[in-house]
Design a protein around this motif. Structure first.
Motif, PDB file in Angstrom:
ATOM      1  N   GLU A  19       0.838  -1.205   0.000  1.00 40.72           N
ATOM      2  CA  GLU A  19       0.000   0.000   0.000  1.00 40.72           C
ATOM      3  C   GLU A  19       0.870   1.251   0.000  1.00 40.72           C
ATOM      4  O   GLU A  19       0.586   2.221  -0.710  1.00 40.72           O
ATOM      5  CB  GLU A  19      -0.934   0.000   1.215  1.00 40.72           C
ATOM      6  N   THR A  20       1.917   1.237   0.811  1.00 43.52           N
ATOM      7  CA  THR A  20       2.835   2.376   0.840  1.00 43.52           C
ATOM      8  C   THR A  20       3.495   2.559  -0.516  1.00 43.52           C
ATOM      9  O   THR A  20       3.658   3.688  -0.999  1.00 43.52           O
ATOM     10  CB  THR A  20       3.908   2.164   1.916  1.00 43.52           C
ATOM     11  N   ALA A  21       3.889   1.448  -1.124  1.00 43.79           N
ATOM     12  CA  ALA A  21       4.521   1.523  -2.444  1.00 43.79           C
ATOM     13  C   ALA A  21       3.565   2.110  -3.477  1.00 43.79           C
ATOM     14  O   ALA A  21       3.951   2.952  -4.303  1.00 43.79           O
ATOM     15  CB  ALA A  21       4.991   0.136  -2.879  1.00 43.79           C
ATOM     16  N   LEU A  22       2.299   1.693  -3.442  1.00 49.97           N
ATOM     17  CA  LEU A  22       1.320   2.199  -4.393  1.00 49.97           C
ATOM     18  C   LEU A  22       1.021   3.683  -4.147  1.00 49.97           C
ATOM     19  O   LEU A  22       0.856   4.458  -5.092  1.00 49.97           O
ATOM     20  CB  LEU A  22       0.035   1.368  -4.318  1.00 49.97           C
ATOM     21  N   ASP A  23       0.932   4.057  -2.863  1.00 51.06           N
ATOM     22  CA  ASP A  23       0.743   5.477  -2.555  1.00 51.06           C
ATOM     23  C   ASP A  23       1.889   6.308  -3.119  1.00 51.06           C
ATOM     24  O   ASP A  23       1.684   7.380  -3.698  1.00 51.06           O
ATOM     25  CB  ASP A  23       0.652   5.683  -1.035  1.00 51.06           C
ATOM     26  N   ASP A  24       3.110   5.813  -2.931  1.00 50.89           N
ATOM     27  CA  ASP A  24       4.281   6.506  -3.457  1.00 50.89           C
ATOM     28  C   ASP A  24       4.231   6.562  -4.980  1.00 50.89           C
ATOM     29  O   ASP A  24       4.537   7.585  -5.597  1.00 50.89           O
ATOM     30  CB  ASP A  24       5.550   5.783  -2.994  1.00 50.89           C
ATOM     31  N   LEU A  25       3.806   5.469  -5.592  1.00 53.16           N
ATOM     32  CA  LEU A  25       3.782   5.380  -7.049  1.00 53.16           C
ATOM     33  C   LEU A  25       2.832   6.407  -7.651  1.00 53.16           C
ATOM     34  O   LEU A  25       3.144   7.041  -8.667  1.00 53.16           O
ATOM     35  CB  LEU A  25       3.372   3.962  -7.455  1.00 53.16           C
ATOM     36  N   TYR A  26       1.656   6.595  -7.015  1.00 49.06           N
ATOM     37  CA  TYR A  26       0.655   7.482  -7.606  1.00 49.06           C
ATOM     38  C   TYR A  26       0.900   8.958  -7.311  1.00 49.06           C
ATOM     39  O   TYR A  26       0.121   9.813  -7.757  1.00 49.06           O
ATOM     40  CB  TYR A  26      -0.749   7.053  -7.191  1.00 49.06           C
ATOM     41  N   THR A  27       1.960   9.276  -6.579  1.00 46.58           N
ATOM     42  CA  THR A  27       2.394  10.673  -6.485  1.00 46.58           C
ATOM     43  C   THR A  27       3.648  10.894  -7.316  1.00 46.58           C
ATOM     44  O   THR A  27       4.210  11.995  -7.302  1.00 46.58           O
ATOM     45  CB  THR A  27       2.669  11.070  -5.023  1.00 46.58           C
ATOM     46  N   THR A  28       4.093   9.853  -8.024  1.00 45.55           N
ATOM     47  CA  THR A  28       5.219   9.986  -8.949  1.00 45.55           C
ATOM     48  C   THR A  28       4.726  10.620 -10.243  1.00 45.55           C
ATOM     49  O   THR A  28       3.692  10.215 -10.773  1.00 45.55           O
ATOM     50  CB  THR A  28       5.823   8.603  -9.257  1.00 45.55           C
TER      51      THR A  28
END
Length: 311
Positions: A19-28
């Motif tokens: 979930e943290t990885a996906l959150d980070d991904l969608y602010t990239t």
């Protein structure tokens, strides 16, 4: 409310790393999305988390407008929370109030959407991306959809939009979305109809006024907060301009000092060269003087000897 808790509920469950990885991904930024996705998926796979790697790899690259909306949610959590609350209040109001009662709310809604959109544009610019007019229009449409539609609000609150959202076409002042229209009431019996209808009408008016008051309060609070944020942003921008001016002035002084230093160094090199030449001449003159003194001394001795011989 659901849209406020969606993200928290997702992160409180299992799979926090993904979930943290996906959150980070969608602010990239979209231009870096694919490379970042592959990096995160490879890291999950290397850790033995094959399912997490699959989920990350399946993530869709967001449009620029969707990315800006995600960035707004992550960067301004308090403003986003108030915006979601305003949407809930407006949806409740739109279900019951007429066009006249909603006119001021609609104006506030437009101002707030415009203000939040400008903040998202600024955040995107600070992240290195300038949003074109069509992208800004998609961004504003997404924010209007968040206000108008519960599902859109939940989707935006998740922070992982891949495409811009579209507001429902039937969400207009003075109208009630078809799915939310109150069921038709049967005509009261003649014996009790007049008094019951009057009481019901009064109760509905009171409920409408309460909903309108809550919606107005939510809109006014959101607008005040946005005004405060704009004032802080203006103050920060003014501070940045002053800092840039001081930096430019210091750079000019430094350039002048460096130029002066270069001149001083050149002058020092010339003076040092002159000093070496003077020292050489001084040594040469000293040698000549010493030679002359020796010759004078020898001649003086010769003269004395000659005087002694003649005597």
């Amino acid at each position: 409310m659901g849209e406020l808790n969606a993200r928290k509920n997702r992160q409180d469950g299992a799979g926090g790393d993904v979930e943290t990885a996906l959150d980070d991904l969608y602010t990239t930024p979209p231009s870096d999305f694919v490379a970042r996705r592959e990096t995160l998926a490879a890291a999950a796979k290397a850790d033995g988390r094959a399912e997490d790697a699959r989920r990350i790899h399946a993530a869709r690259r967001p449009t620029l407008a969707a990315w800006a909306a995600n960035l707004l949610l992550r960067s301004l959590p308090e403003e986003s929370r108030q915006f979601l609350e305003l949407g809930q209040a407006l949806r409740e109001a739109y279900r019951t109030l007429d066009a006249d009662g909603l006119r001021d709310l609609s104006a506030q809604r437009r101002r707030i959407v415009s203000a939040l959109s400008r903040q998202a544009v600024q955040l995107a610019h600070e992240a290195g991306h300038r949003l074109s007019d069509p992208v800004q229009q998609d961004l504003e449409a997404t924010l209007r959809a968040v206000l108008a539609d519960h599902d859109a609000a939940d989707e935006w609150a998740g922070g992982r939009l891949a495409t811009a959202l579209t507001p429902p076409s039937d969400f207009r002042p003075g109208t009630t979305p078809p799915a939310e229209r109150p069921p038709a009431r049967s005509r009261p019996a003649p014996a009790t109809g007049a008094r019951a209808a009057k009481d019901e009408l009064a109760e509905r008016r009171r409920a409408r006024q309460e909903r309108l008051a809550r919606a107005r309060e939510a809109a006014e609070a959101a607008e005040r907060h946005l005004n405060e944020e704009r004032a802080r942003q203006a103050e920060a921008d003014a501070g940045l301009r002053r800092a840039r001016e001081r930096t430019e002035q210091a750079r000019e002084r430094m350039s002048a000092a460096e130029e002066h230093l270069r001149g001083t160094r050149e002058e020092y090199r010339r003076a040092e060269k002159d000093q070496r030449e003077a020292e050489r001449l001084s040594r040469s003159a000293a040698e000549v003087l010493a030679q002359a003194e020796r010759e004078a001394h020898e001649r003086a001795q010769r003269v004395r000897r000659m005087q002694t011989d003649t005597e």
